[in-house]
Design an enzyme around this catalytic site. Structure first.
Site, PDB file in Angstrom:
ATOM      1  N   HIS A 298      -3.439  13.983   1.221  1.00 43.82           N
ATOM      2  CA  HIS A 298      -3.645  13.063   2.347  1.00 43.82           C
ATOM      3  C   HIS A 298      -2.413  13.055   3.258  1.00 43.82           C
ATOM      4  CE1 HIS A 298      -4.756   9.509   4.637  1.00 43.82           C
ATOM      5  NE2 HIS A 298      -3.638   8.907   4.268  1.00 43.82           N
TER       6      HIS A 298
ATOM      7  N   GLN B 127      -3.002   2.623  15.283  1.00 40.96           N
ATOM      8  CA  GLN B 127      -1.963   3.062  14.343  1.00 40.96           C
ATOM      9  C   GLN B 127      -1.055   4.125  14.959  1.00 40.96           C
ATOM     10  OE1 GLN B 127      -3.639   4.836  10.803  1.00 40.96           O
ATOM     11  NE2 GLN B 127      -1.656   5.368   9.930  1.00 40.96           N
TER      12      GLN B 127
ATOM     13  N   ARG C 133       1.840  14.389  13.468  1.00 35.29           N
ATOM     14  CA  ARG C 133       3.186  14.852  13.807  1.00 35.29           C
ATOM     15  C   ARG C 133       3.225  16.359  14.025  1.00 35.29           C
ATOM     16  NH1 ARG C 133       4.251  11.015   9.992  1.00 35.29           N
ATOM     17  NH2 ARG C 133       4.194  12.624   8.397  1.00 35.29           N
TER      18      ARG C 133
ATOM     19  N   GLU D 286     -10.244   4.025   4.229  1.00 34.36           N
ATOM     20  CA  GLU D 286      -9.357   4.781   3.344  1.00 34.36           C
ATOM     21  C   GLU D 286      -9.764   4.486   1.908  1.00 34.36           C
ATOM     22  OE1 GLU D 286      -5.204   4.118   4.358  1.00 34.36           O
ATOM     23  OE2 GLU D 286      -5.307   5.739   5.836  1.00 34.36           O
TER      24      GLU D 286
ATOM     25  N   GLU E 177      -9.493  12.652   8.195  1.00 33.43           N
ATOM     26  CA  GLU E 177      -9.357  13.976   7.582  1.00 33.43           C
ATOM     27  C   GLU E 177     -10.696  14.718   7.544  1.00 33.43           C
ATOM     28  OE1 GLU E 177      -7.296  11.554   4.410  1.00 33.43           O
ATOM     29  OE2 GLU E 177      -6.643  13.571   3.868  1.00 33.43           O
TER      30      GLU E 177
ATOM     31  N   ASP F  15      -8.959   0.476   2.538  1.00 29.60           N
ATOM     32  CA  ASP F  15      -7.950   0.049   3.513  1.00 29.60           C
ATOM     33  C   ASP F  15      -8.428   0.477   4.904  1.00 29.60           C
ATOM     34  OD1 ASP F  15      -5.597  -0.637   4.834  1.00 29.60           O
ATOM     35  OD2 ASP F  15      -4.614   1.246   4.312  1.00 29.60           O
TER      36      ASP F  15
ATOM     37  N   TYR G  68       1.357   5.593  -0.500  1.00 33.73           N
ATOM     38  CA  TYR G  68       0.942   6.746   0.319  1.00 33.73           C
ATOM     39  C   TYR G  68       1.121   7.955  -0.595  1.00 33.73           C
ATOM     40  CZ  TYR G  68       0.986   9.399   4.809  1.00 33.73           C
ATOM     41  OH  TYR G  68       0.712  10.228   5.883  1.00 33.73           O
TER      42      TYR G  68
ATOM     43  N   TYR H 152       2.958   3.070  15.195  1.00 35.75           N
ATOM     44  CA  TYR H 152       3.571   3.204  13.860  1.00 35.75           C
ATOM     45  C   TYR H 152       5.018   3.682  13.846  1.00 35.75           C
ATOM     46  CZ  TYR H 152       3.547   8.295  13.209  1.00 35.75           C
ATOM     47  OH  TYR H 152       3.811   9.630  13.289  1.00 35.75           O
TER      48      TYR H 152
ATOM     49  N   ARG I 162      -7.244   4.133  13.812  1.00 36.76           N
ATOM     50  CA  ARG I 162      -6.311   5.261  13.975  1.00 36.76           C
ATOM     51  C   ARG I 162      -5.620   5.302  15.328  1.00 36.76           C
ATOM     52  NH1 ARG I 162      -5.330   6.169   8.870  1.00 36.76           N
ATOM     53  NH2 ARG I 162      -7.185   6.751   7.698  1.00 36.76           N
TER      54      ARG I 162
ATOM     55  N   LYS J 249      -3.797  -1.782  10.596  1.00 36.00           N
ATOM     56  CA  LYS J 249      -4.264  -1.852   9.206  1.00 36.00           C
ATOM     57  C   LYS J 249      -4.415  -3.262   8.653  1.00 36.00           C
ATOM     58  CE  LYS J 249      -2.843   2.664   7.632  1.00 36.00           C
ATOM     59  NZ  LYS J 249      -3.996   3.135   6.841  1.00 36.00           N
TER      60      LYS J 249
ATOM     61  N   ASP K 154       0.847  -1.196   0.000  1.00 36.76           N
ATOM     62  CA  ASP K 154       0.000   0.000   0.000  1.00 36.76           C
ATOM     63  C   ASP K 154       0.882   1.245   0.000  1.00 36.76           C
ATOM     64  OD1 ASP K 154      -2.221   1.573   0.016  1.00 36.76           O
ATOM     65  OD2 ASP K 154      -2.742   1.208   2.110  1.00 36.76           O
TER      66      ASP K 154
ATOM     67  N   GLU L 210      -9.157   4.203  -1.825  1.00 34.02           N
ATOM     68  CA  GLU L 210      -7.970   4.002  -2.656  1.00 34.02           C
ATOM     69  C   GLU L 210      -8.329   3.271  -3.950  1.00 34.02           C
ATOM     70  OE1 GLU L 210      -4.658   2.324  -0.549  1.00 34.02           O
ATOM     71  OE2 GLU L 210      -5.249   3.207   1.369  1.00 34.02           O
TER      72      GLU L 210
ATOM     73  N   THR M 224      -4.552   6.433   0.329  1.00 34.27           N
ATOM     74  CA  THR M 224      -5.774   7.237   0.409  1.00 34.27           C
ATOM     75  C   THR M 224      -5.740   8.390  -0.583  1.00 34.27           C
ATOM     76  OG1 THR M 224      -5.769   6.748   2.734  1.00 34.27           O
ATOM     77  CG2 THR M 224      -7.249   8.496   2.018  1.00 34.27           C
TER      78      THR M 224
ATOM     79  N   THR N  72      -9.154  -5.369   4.630  1.00 31.82           N
ATOM     80  CA  THR N  72      -8.976  -4.510   3.452  1.00 31.82           C
ATOM     81  C   THR N  72      -9.978  -5.018   2.417  1.00 31.82           C
ATOM     82  OG1 THR N  72      -6.598  -4.409   3.917  1.00 31.82           O
ATOM     83  CG2 THR N  72      -7.309  -3.664   1.741  1.00 31.82           C
TER      84      THR N  72
HETATM   85 CA    CA Z   1      -3.828   2.993   3.059  1.00 25.78          CA
END
Ligand code: CA
Length: 410
Positions: free
Chosen positions: A129, A235, A138, A194, A358, A228, A124, A239, A232, A248, A122, A196, A344, A252
């Site tokens: 996104h 994650q 972050r 997500e 989001e 996906d 990014y 992560y 959160r 994740k 997958d 995609e 995403t 899926t």
């Molecule tokens: Ca994804």
């Protein structure tokens, strides 16, 4: 190009599409089919009445529970079969008219995973996104990490997580950061989707082989919609530093019909300008993005149905050819049936984002549904339905839907 077959005007499965999938009915074991309008053409039955005999294929190839062997015939064969089926459906005399039993109503069929997926990656690749998530996870000042504009970032997912449209799954449990910055084991409170696109590999490579951006297309059989599902809170805690893991790999969902690269050929479009310039092996001047409208609909247990996002895959910063070139630049082997997802897909405006994270700003601005309830993240028994289609004047090529439903935690 018009068909003698009655096809609803707004059908995703027009004569321009001819996507491949695996279906079964109470009377027909799993086999290869082609979607047309609201029906499926049974390719095993088509072959049994000798209409595919010019291709001199092993009849068993159509009675497979996956498309892997069929795809393995190579584009030189599968593309001709697709063109031939298209011709049989075009206006004029056609031997298909005398064989109504070749057609099965989609509403009477069960769809299966179209391919045996050996590996799943997958990416990014939507800058919108990546910036939105970077700000929330972050640092708002440095949302994109220094590598992001130089390479298509990705993680290796698990093919065991992939389920066909319509499948349900239980809300996952995991480690979540609780009070006093200490973890607790709990069901996720931030279950998300997500939006995609995914592409299915159509030709294997050898260990050590690289695939250039100009060669990439011949390795792509076609495309599906991908959801996906993501937890959160799991994650966010897990992560760093190696990326997504248990947040994740629990579910899926993919759409059942593989829309071929050939069907999407006329919907290619130039992608965003890449600045700073990319390294030479990623450089591409051809139109390599796709103009595909995408939409996400939520359906609650009480029956509220609402579109919560609309976007388009043309916004993707990194295109699929660059993704494949980067994936194999170290000689990584790819196999028929591998699934690569774009990551995403978010647009620039509110309402065009491809995840709840989001859309609701990490739950701070809940979405109001038509029945008066609100959503920060997904609730038990919510269904998410994703749709995608490419439209150019009178020509429509669509993906149908990918749907999945959240059940309570076990
Ligand atoms: Ca994804």
């Amino acid at each position: 190009m018009t068909s003698w077959k009655k096809i609803p005007e707004d059908s995703d499965f027009s004569i321009h599409n001819i996507p491949f999938g695996i279906f079964s009915t109470p009377r027909r074991t799993a086999r290869i089919g082609v979607a047309i309008g609201e029906e499926i053409i049974d390719l095993a039955a088509l072959n049994a009445i000798h209409l595919l005999e010019d291709f001199e294929l092993d009849p068993g190839i159509f009675y497979q529970p996956t498309l892997n062997r069929f795809i393995g015939l190579g584009k030189s064969v599968t593309s001709k079969i697709r063109n031939y089926i298209q011709e049989l459906l075009m206006d004029g005399s056609s031997p298909l008219k005398d064989h109504p039993a070749l057609f099965v109503k989609q509403s009477n069929a069960t769809m299966h995973l179209p391919v045996e997926i050996k590996d799943y990656t997958d990416f990014y690749s939507s800058m919108e996104h990546a910036i939105n998530v970077g700000k929330m996870f972050r640092d708002p000042e440095n949302a994109l990490l220094p590598n992001w504009k130089h390479l298509p970032v990705a993680y290796h997912g698990r093919s065991s997580s992939i389920m066909i449209s319509g499948a349900k799954f239980n809300r996952p449990k995991g480690q979540i950061l609780g009070p006093h910055q200490l973890p607790v084991l709990a069901a996720t409170k931030k279950l998300d989707f997500e939006l995609e696109l995914g592409f299915i590999i159509g030709q294997e490579s050898n260990h050590g082989q690289t695939i250039s951006t100009s060669e990439a297309e011949q390795y792509i059989f076609g495309f599906v919609l991908v959801n996906d599902w993501s937890a959160r809170d799991i994650q966010k805690w897990e992560y760093v530093p190696l990326g997504p893991f248990l947040g994740k790999n629990f579910a899926t969902s993919i759409s059942p019909w593989i829309v071929t690269s050939e069907a999407l050929e006329t919907f290619k479009i130039k992608g965003p300008v890449q600045d700073p310039p990319v390294l030479e092996y990623l450089d591409i001047s051809a139109n390599a993005n796709f103009n595909i409208d995408l939409e996400v609909v939520i359906r609650s247990m009480s029956g509220e149905i609402q579109t919560i996002t609309k976007t388009n895959s043309r916004h993707l910063y990194w295109n699929v050819r660059q993704q494949l070139a980067h994936h194999t630049i170290n000689g990584c082997k790819i196999n028929i049936g591998d699934l690569m997802a774009t990551g995403t897909i978010s647009g620039q405006e509110e309402g065009s984002f491809g995840s709840m994270l989001e859309l609701t700003h990490d739950g701070e601005k809940p979405i109001r549904l038509s029945g008066g309830t609100t959503r920060s993240f997904l609730e038990d028994y919510d269904s998410i339905i994703m749709k995608g289609s490419a439209i150019d004047k009178d020509k429509k090529v669509g993906f149908g839907e990918v749907e999945g439903q959240v059940l309570p935690a076990l």
